[in-house]
Design a protein around this motif. Sequence first.
Motif, short mmCIF file in Angstrom:
data_model
loop_
_atom_site.label_atom_id
_atom_site.label_comp_id
_atom_site.label_asym_id
_atom_site.label_seq_id
_atom_site.Cartn_x
_atom_site.Cartn_y
_atom_site.Cartn_z
N ALA A 120 -7.65 19.54 -7.54
CA ALA A 120 -6.50 20.01 -8.31
C ALA A 120 -5.56 18.86 -8.64
CB ALA A 120 -5.75 21.09 -7.52
N TRP A 121 -5.40 17.92 -7.69
CA TRP A 121 -4.56 16.74 -7.96
C TRP A 121 -5.13 15.93 -9.12
CZ3 TRP A 121 -5.73 11.47 -7.66
CH2 TRP A 121 -4.63 10.61 -7.80
N LEU A 122 -6.44 15.79 -9.18
CA LEU A 122 -7.07 15.03 -10.27
C LEU A 122 -6.79 15.67 -11.63
CD1 LEU A 122 -10.57 14.15 -8.77
CD2 LEU A 122 -8.74 12.54 -9.34
N HIS A 164 4.28 1.65 -11.02
CA HIS A 164 3.06 0.85 -11.22
C HIS A 164 1.85 1.72 -11.52
CE1 HIS A 164 0.15 -2.40 -10.60
NE2 HIS A 164 -0.50 -1.59 -9.78
N PHE A 165 1.88 2.98 -11.10
CA PHE A 165 0.71 3.84 -11.22
C PHE A 165 0.76 4.64 -12.51
CE2 PHE A 165 1.52 3.48 -6.58
CZ PHE A 165 0.41 2.71 -6.28
N ILE A 166 -0.26 4.47 -13.32
CA ILE A 166 -0.33 5.16 -14.62
C ILE A 166 -1.61 5.97 -14.78
CG2 ILE A 166 1.16 3.48 -15.78
CD1 ILE A 166 -1.37 2.18 -16.91
N ASP A 167 -2.49 5.89 -13.77
CA ASP A 167 -3.78 6.56 -13.89
C ASP A 167 -4.25 7.03 -12.50
OD1 ASP A 167 -6.82 6.80 -14.06
OD2 ASP A 167 -6.31 6.45 -16.16
N HIS A 168 -4.88 8.18 -12.46
CA HIS A 168 -5.41 8.68 -11.20
C HIS A 168 -6.40 7.71 -10.56
CE1 HIS A 168 -3.91 12.40 -13.07
NE2 HIS A 168 -3.89 12.94 -11.86
N GLU A 169 -7.11 6.95 -11.39
CA GLU A 169 -8.14 6.05 -10.87
C GLU A 169 -7.58 4.87 -10.09
OE1 GLU A 169 -10.84 4.88 -13.92
OE2 GLU A 169 -11.55 6.94 -14.29
N ALA A 211 0.87 -1.18 0.00
CA ALA A 211 0.00 0.00 0.00
C ALA A 211 0.90 1.23 0.00
CB ALA A 211 -0.91 0.00 1.22
N PHE A 212 0.72 2.09 -1.00
CA PHE A 212 1.45 3.35 -1.06
C PHE A 212 0.48 4.46 -0.69
CE2 PHE A 212 2.78 7.26 -3.08
CZ PHE A 212 4.12 7.33 -2.72
N PHE A 213 0.90 5.38 0.19
CA PHE A 213 0.00 6.48 0.55
C PHE A 213 0.74 7.81 0.56
CE2 PHE A 213 1.48 4.27 4.33
CZ PHE A 213 1.92 5.27 5.19
N TRP A 214 -0.03 8.85 0.27
CA TRP A 214 0.51 10.20 0.12
C TRP A 214 -0.44 11.19 0.79
CZ3 TRP A 214 4.73 12.81 -1.36
CH2 TRP A 214 4.62 14.14 -1.76
N THR A 215 0.07 11.99 1.71
CA THR A 215 -0.74 12.99 2.40
C THR A 215 -1.20 14.07 1.42
OG1 THR A 215 0.28 12.65 4.56
CG2 THR A 215 -0.69 14.81 4.14
N LEU A 216 -2.47 14.42 1.50
CA LEU A 216 -3.00 15.44 0.60
C LEU A 216 -4.12 16.19 1.31
CD1 LEU A 216 -2.86 16.48 -2.38
CD2 LEU A 216 -4.80 14.96 -2.84
N GLY A 217 -4.06 17.51 1.24
CA GLY A 217 -5.13 18.32 1.80
C GLY A 217 -6.43 18.07 1.06
N ALA A 218 -7.53 17.96 1.79
CA ALA A 218 -8.82 17.68 1.15
C ALA A 218 -9.16 18.74 0.10
CB ALA A 218 -9.90 17.59 2.21
#
Length: 390
Positions: free
Chosen positions: A228-230, A254-259, A216-223
């Motif tokens: 804007a991240w999308l 491994h990640f190629i899409d926001h979804e 599991a990879f996780f990244w802190t992001l303000g709600a």
Amino acid sequence: MRIAIGGAGIAGLAAAAFLARAGHRVCVYDKAPQAAPVGSGLIVQPTGQAVLHALAVGHDLIARGARLDRLDGRTEDGRRILDVRYDALGSDIFGVAIHRAALFGILYKAAANAGAEIQQRRAVIGADLENRRFVFADGEKSEPCDLLIDALGLRTPFVERNNCGLSYGALWGNAPFPVSQGFSANALSQRYRDANVSAGLMPIGTMMEGEQTQAAFFWTLGAKHYDAWLMTPLHRWKDKVLKLWPEAAPALDHFIDHEQFVFATYAHHTAAAPVEGRLVHIGDSWHAASPQLGQGANMALLDAWALSKALERHEDVDAALAAFVETRRNHVKLYQAISWLFTPVYQSDSKILPALRDKLAEPLSRFWFMPKLLAAMVAGTLGRPLKELQ
């Protein structure tokens, strides 16, 4: 008794498994069209492990999850500021990191095998407390019951929550664990810059036998920054992550899409009344908190076991509910307080708190009592929550 449970999450399924196994007629109502979990990975702490062993599914947890011996948090320049070792509590103490879907499957099977009925497409929006019936979104009601259990989570309709949302959440995604890149297969690794930029990588075992270990990879992001991240090209976001943590490149590839990510939002709130007549709140419905201590699922499991134990020990339902609250109240208060205290240190816009953290965490950890205290805090054993349950 006839018992209705709202919500087929960790709390609801665990309660259903315990209560159906005890001989009660249990029906779980969930809004989803098909039973499925939401999210990525979590840690089943020694407290949660004890609950799963009591359900006789502890071996499934060990088989599907990844053993964690350590939590390793470092600043951008590699200085260690978080070093939690479970073996400070004993050589046989450890955490188990697991995909939410795997834990969900274990609990769903346990509940179904115990005889609990699970109904999908049943969105609980309220209750007829006088007749002890749930009210569904389509206007229908459940059958009259002896007890209603609210395991609907943070957004339960039974608890009023205003302005309790936390400003920071996290992006979560799954990738093959980069075993050859220097990451420990038995540690949760994190990197921090201040309190508003952080990333983590945690092994979470396998979804299927023979499958490669997942992470599991996780990244802190303000709600407020999620939209804007999308809209941001993924490669630009990856560059930001790699600036903080270059070693994470194999996982990011491994990640190629926001979804491929789920954005988790958090809140901090404790319901004033965990019991209202014959309606009882458990899990996040009672006590929602940030995931900084990794206690959410474990607190839910403890609630389910404690409620089952109370109903087993008291013939009078009202007395059982009072005993349940008494058993869990102090542990809930303790960890809600610790979570409230630590969350701004790791997820906030503060500049002072992370500066103090980075300066003081390492020297403070040298005090003789700190390794055991930190391990107990993370393991969920402060306050001895298992004392009255085993």
